[in-house]
Design a protein around this motif. Sequence first.
Motif, PDB file in Angstrom:
ATOM      1  N   THR A   1     -58.089  27.244  41.672  1.00 48.01           N
ATOM      2  CA  THR A   1     -58.541  26.827  40.345  1.00 48.01           C
ATOM      3  C   THR A   1     -59.526  27.813  39.745  1.00 48.01           C
TER       4      THR A   1
ATOM      5  N   VAL B   1     -58.800  22.275  47.532  1.00 47.91           N
ATOM      6  CA  VAL B   1     -59.004  23.110  46.345  1.00 47.91           C
ATOM      7  C   VAL B   1     -59.870  24.319  46.699  1.00 47.91           C
TER       8      VAL B   1
ATOM      9  N   VAL C   1     -54.497  24.034  46.063  1.00 47.24           N
ATOM     10  CA  VAL C   1     -54.789  24.369  44.673  1.00 47.24           C
ATOM     11  C   VAL C   1     -55.753  25.540  44.603  1.00 47.24           C
TER      12      VAL C   1
ATOM     13  N   ALA D   1     -56.944  17.817  39.716  1.00 43.58           N
ATOM     14  CA  ALA D   1     -56.063  17.563  40.856  1.00 43.58           C
ATOM     15  C   ALA D   1     -56.748  16.677  41.891  1.00 43.58           C
TER      16      ALA D   1
ATOM     17  N   THR E   1     -58.379  22.850  36.741  1.00 43.27           N
ATOM     18  CA  THR E   1     -57.273  22.303  37.538  1.00 43.27           C
ATOM     19  C   THR E   1     -57.794  21.625  38.795  1.00 43.27           C
TER      20      THR E   1
ATOM     21  N   ASN F   1     -50.860  23.479  41.096  1.00 42.31           N
ATOM     22  CA  ASN F   1     -51.029  24.481  40.043  1.00 42.31           C
ATOM     23  C   ASN F   1     -49.816  24.461  39.124  1.00 42.31           C
TER      24      ASN F   1
ATOM     25  N   ARG G   1     -46.225  20.039  37.269  1.00 42.65           N
ATOM     26  CA  ARG G   1     -47.427  20.221  36.456  1.00 42.65           C
ATOM     27  C   ARG G   1     -47.057  20.608  35.036  1.00 42.65           C
TER      28      ARG G   1
ATOM     29  N   SER H   1     -47.818  22.174  45.739  1.00 46.27           N
ATOM     30  CA  SER H   1     -48.798  22.767  44.826  1.00 46.27           C
ATOM     31  C   SER H   1     -49.062  21.859  43.642  1.00 46.27           C
TER      32      SER H   1
END
Length: 494
Positions: free
Chosen positions: A140, A162, A138, A148, A144, A225, A231, A223
């Motif tokens: 961010t 992340v 991820v 997540a 997010t 994202n 998502r 992912s």
Amino acid sequence: MKFISTRGGETVTGAQAIVKGLSANGGLFVPETFPQVSAEEMGEMLYMSYPERAAKVLYKFLDDYDEKGLLSACEAAYAKFEGSDPAPLVKIKEGVYVLELFHGPTCAFKDMALTVLPYLLRKGCDLCGVKEQILVLVATSGDTGKAALEGFKDADGVKIMVFYPDDGVSSMQKLQMCTQEGGNVNVVAVKGNFDDCQTAVKNIFNSNEYAKILKDKNTLLSSANSINFGRLAPQIAYYFSAYLDLVSSEQIEQGQEIDFCVPTGNFGNILAAYYAKRMGLPVRRLHCASNMNNVLTDFLANGKYDVHREFYKTMSPSMDILVSSNLERLLFEISGRNSDITAERMAKLKEEGVYEITAEERAAISEVFDGGFADEDAVVETVYDLFCDTGYTMDTHTGCAMKVVNDWAHKNKKDTTPMVVVSTASPYKFPQDVLYAVTGNDVRDSFKGIKRLHAATAMAVPKSLATLRDKPVRFKTSVAKEKMFEEVVKFING
């Protein structure tokens, strides 16, 4: 339902699209066709709970999943939210409403999708016969990442990592991520901005060399994202739900058109609204709200996407983005689903930092979209004015959207179309900035900001933020963007 790549060359199932995240050539997966929600189905959804509405929308796209399983997943996900309604609609004044999407575990709209995504990914792996360990990567800009991490913590067979821009998120966002619990999580700061993080993560996904290294370690990338359709899909549901709430509360008649104004940086949230419109939701216009990093405003106005501009760190950091990944999905649609042209434009963006669409495409976009932005002073003034006029407190991202709504109303005084402003985060995620806007007081400490903001507004403090101060900081690593994959390997080996 099948899914295709915006850059061509691949057709997959819904489960495969979610597990893979990105297509092999770097394109984004989109539905082969847009499923329709009929007026009769809308009538049935009026009497459904939010989880029931969400599951119905999800099954329209993910028909390779079990419908009852989707409903159970949605019920479990939204039971984690504070209050009886995960996405309440609040009337601010005549014709203007706020859709509050911040009542989840991390107080940001990303919870609406990221509480459901772990189920979609795990079930997708089962449907695809995937046996490898899944590594969720991820990038961010603030919200997010935490959503997540919270969604995937201690999930079986999954690790999550992340990356966030060092000094590019609010102190509260950073603390939320760096105190994250769970044995399968990792958080790393990157010396750069969000675009640096996002580009590096995409490069990891697209590298054959890295893919081989990960394969040797029995690890498959995915992912969280919004480039991942898993998502995006749950976000479509809250646009339907907001409309249905307006109908059920007799604010509008079923079939009447409404507008949405959406604060957005990566274009995923407003794209979900566009997908809802394509599915038959009576949406007239979508107003795209930006902060000072207003690359989307300029693109919507002149058809030229150009990242060669100053990058601003603002009080709405989740929108501090210059490369809006989900715009690729809209480009694909307005080009007549031409994957060659879409791939060519994305290559130009990567190599030259600029591309331009045709006059015909600009006209097609302007039929649905318009854009506006707010500088820092305008955000403060807008948050202050609404609080003084109505007693309602909003965060800085929502402040950008409300400024765009006010500008639209000023220019279109005779327009009576109902407007829904999408509120993406709790004011308590940005307590110093909101406190300054509301009272003029300036404090450095986030928790003093929360205390004083509560005293000024009497707005309830979310439990997850109230207890954050006492949690130990677990993650302190900061690396250059060139070293991100090294950290990935260390995490897998660890």
